[in-house]
Write a protein that holds these residues in place. Structure first.
Motif, short mmCIF file in Angstrom:
data_model
loop_
_atom_site.label_atom_id
_atom_site.label_comp_id
_atom_site.label_asym_id
_atom_site.label_seq_id
_atom_site.Cartn_x
_atom_site.Cartn_y
_atom_site.Cartn_z
N ARG A 167 74.21 12.90 27.67
CA ARG A 167 73.12 13.11 28.63
C ARG A 167 71.84 13.41 27.86
O ARG A 167 71.79 14.33 27.06
CB ARG A 167 73.45 14.24 29.60
CG ARG A 167 74.62 13.90 30.50
CD ARG A 167 74.69 14.73 31.76
NE ARG A 167 75.81 14.31 32.58
CZ ARG A 167 75.79 13.27 33.42
NH1 ARG A 167 74.68 12.56 33.55
NH2 ARG A 167 76.84 12.93 34.11
N THR A 214 67.26 13.05 27.70
CA THR A 214 65.98 12.92 28.40
C THR A 214 65.09 11.86 27.76
O THR A 214 64.15 11.39 28.39
CB THR A 214 65.23 14.25 28.42
OG1 THR A 214 64.96 14.66 27.06
CG2 THR A 214 66.04 15.33 29.12
N THR A 259 67.79 5.14 33.98
CA THR A 259 68.59 6.37 33.97
C THR A 259 67.72 7.61 34.16
O THR A 259 68.23 8.72 34.26
CB THR A 259 69.36 6.53 32.65
OG1 THR A 259 68.44 6.87 31.60
CG2 THR A 259 70.13 5.28 32.30
N ALA A 317 65.28 8.34 31.87
CA ALA A 317 64.83 8.76 30.54
C ALA A 317 63.38 8.36 30.26
O ALA A 317 62.87 7.38 30.79
CB ALA A 317 65.73 8.15 29.47
N ASN A 327 73.45 9.01 30.16
CA ASN A 327 73.42 9.68 31.47
C ASN A 327 74.54 9.11 32.34
O ASN A 327 75.68 9.13 31.94
CB ASN A 327 72.02 9.61 32.07
CG ASN A 327 71.00 10.38 31.23
OD1 ASN A 327 71.37 11.26 30.46
ND2 ASN A 327 69.74 10.06 31.37
N ASP A 328 74.23 8.55 33.49
CA ASP A 328 75.31 8.10 34.39
C ASP A 328 75.64 6.61 34.24
O ASP A 328 76.41 6.07 35.03
CB ASP A 328 74.93 8.40 35.84
CG ASP A 328 74.89 9.89 36.11
OD1 ASP A 328 75.69 10.63 35.50
OD2 ASP A 328 74.05 10.34 36.92
N THR A 367 67.67 14.78 23.48
CA THR A 367 66.94 15.73 24.32
C THR A 367 66.28 16.72 23.37
O THR A 367 66.93 17.61 22.85
CB THR A 367 67.88 16.45 25.29
OG1 THR A 367 68.54 15.49 26.13
CG2 THR A 367 67.11 17.43 26.16
#
Length: 264
Positions: free
Chosen positions: A7, A9, A51, A53, A216-217, A262
């Motif tokens: 996950r 950013t 996503t 980002a 992420n997903d 991140t």
């Protein structure tokens, strides 16, 4: 940080250079089509942005034919970034080019500096519990040992492994799907390196699909490998297929094309 291994950013990408036709390759299957590669690269960036980002898009570096493969230049962790020391002499300058961009995003930057140390990001798989590093033609024991020292006080454990003979990078043959699950070729999984993980096996004949990204997903996955894609979908993953035919000609895959992190 929960789920720090998949996950993120932020992502950093770099536009393919026209010089990419001189890119390194293990087997010559013809030069990549630059226009088609740029189209695939745009699809890749769009998938990252979808996503949620922030994607930092860097300009092409004509002096470095392989510079689109930014993953090899650094290891980005929650606590800071480590600038790599690529094992291909023609790529040493790429890491220096990446450092200033990461310095704007991270409070702490460390560097692999040993004259005998070589290590590339393509040989590093970060999971929730450890950092797996495969020794290869591009990553040596000195590089692994230096990385181990650099990340120990950040709370990371490094486990040294061996990349299968004839395979460029450790992640050529595997990718992280979640905190407990790895997508892997049979030849790599047979070594026992993923004994503590759930393994989704790449379909026979589709070994080139092992390099994907959980971001992420979404799972960003190279197009053209339907049986492996179906296995991921059946396991509950949201798969986004992206063309990779041109990057594959110079030994590149999904993970090679971005740094994912991140910062703090």
């Amino acid at each position: 940080m929960t789920d720090h291994s998949f996950r993120f950013t932020h992502a950093i990408t770099r536009r393919p250079a026209q010089s990419i036709i001189r890119g390194l390759r293990a087997v010559d299957t013809g030069n990549p089509d630059l226009a088609l590669m740029q189209s695939h690269h745009a699809d890749y960036i769009a998938a990252l942005k979808a996503t949620g980002a922030t994607v930092i898009e860097l300009g092409a570096l004509e002096d470095y034919p392989d510079s689109v493969f930014v993953e090899d230049t650094a290891l980005c962790l929650p606590q800071g970034a480590v600038i790599m020391r690529p094992g291909a002499p023609s790529r040493l300058g790429e890491a220096a080019e990446m450092a200033p961009h990461l310095e704007k995003l991270y409070a702490e930057i460390r560097r692999i500096e040993g004259a005998e140390s070589f290590i590339e990001g393509g040989d590093i798989l970060v999971t929730e519990r450890e950092i797996l590093v495969g020794r290869s033609a591009r990553t040596n024991g000195e590089g692994v040992a230096e990385l181990t020292r650099l990340v120990s006080d950040w709370g990371h454990t490094v486990r040294e492994l061996h990349t299968p003979p004839g395979v460029l990078h450790f992640k050529t043959d595997c990718s992280l799907m979640d905190g407990e699950t790895v997508l892997s070729t049979d030849r790599l999984a047979a070594s026992g390196c993923f004994a503590d993980y759930r393994v989704i096996a790449v379909a026979e004949g589709e070994e080139a699909s092992a390099n994907a990204i959980r971001f992420n997903d979404k799972v960003l996955f190279p197009a053209g490998f339907p049986r492996t894609r179906d296995r991921l979908v059946a396991a509950g993953y949201d798969v986004v297929e992206i063309g990779n035919s041109e990057c594959a000609k110079i030994d590149g895959g999904m993970s090679c094309l971005s740094l994912r992190f991140t910062p703090r």
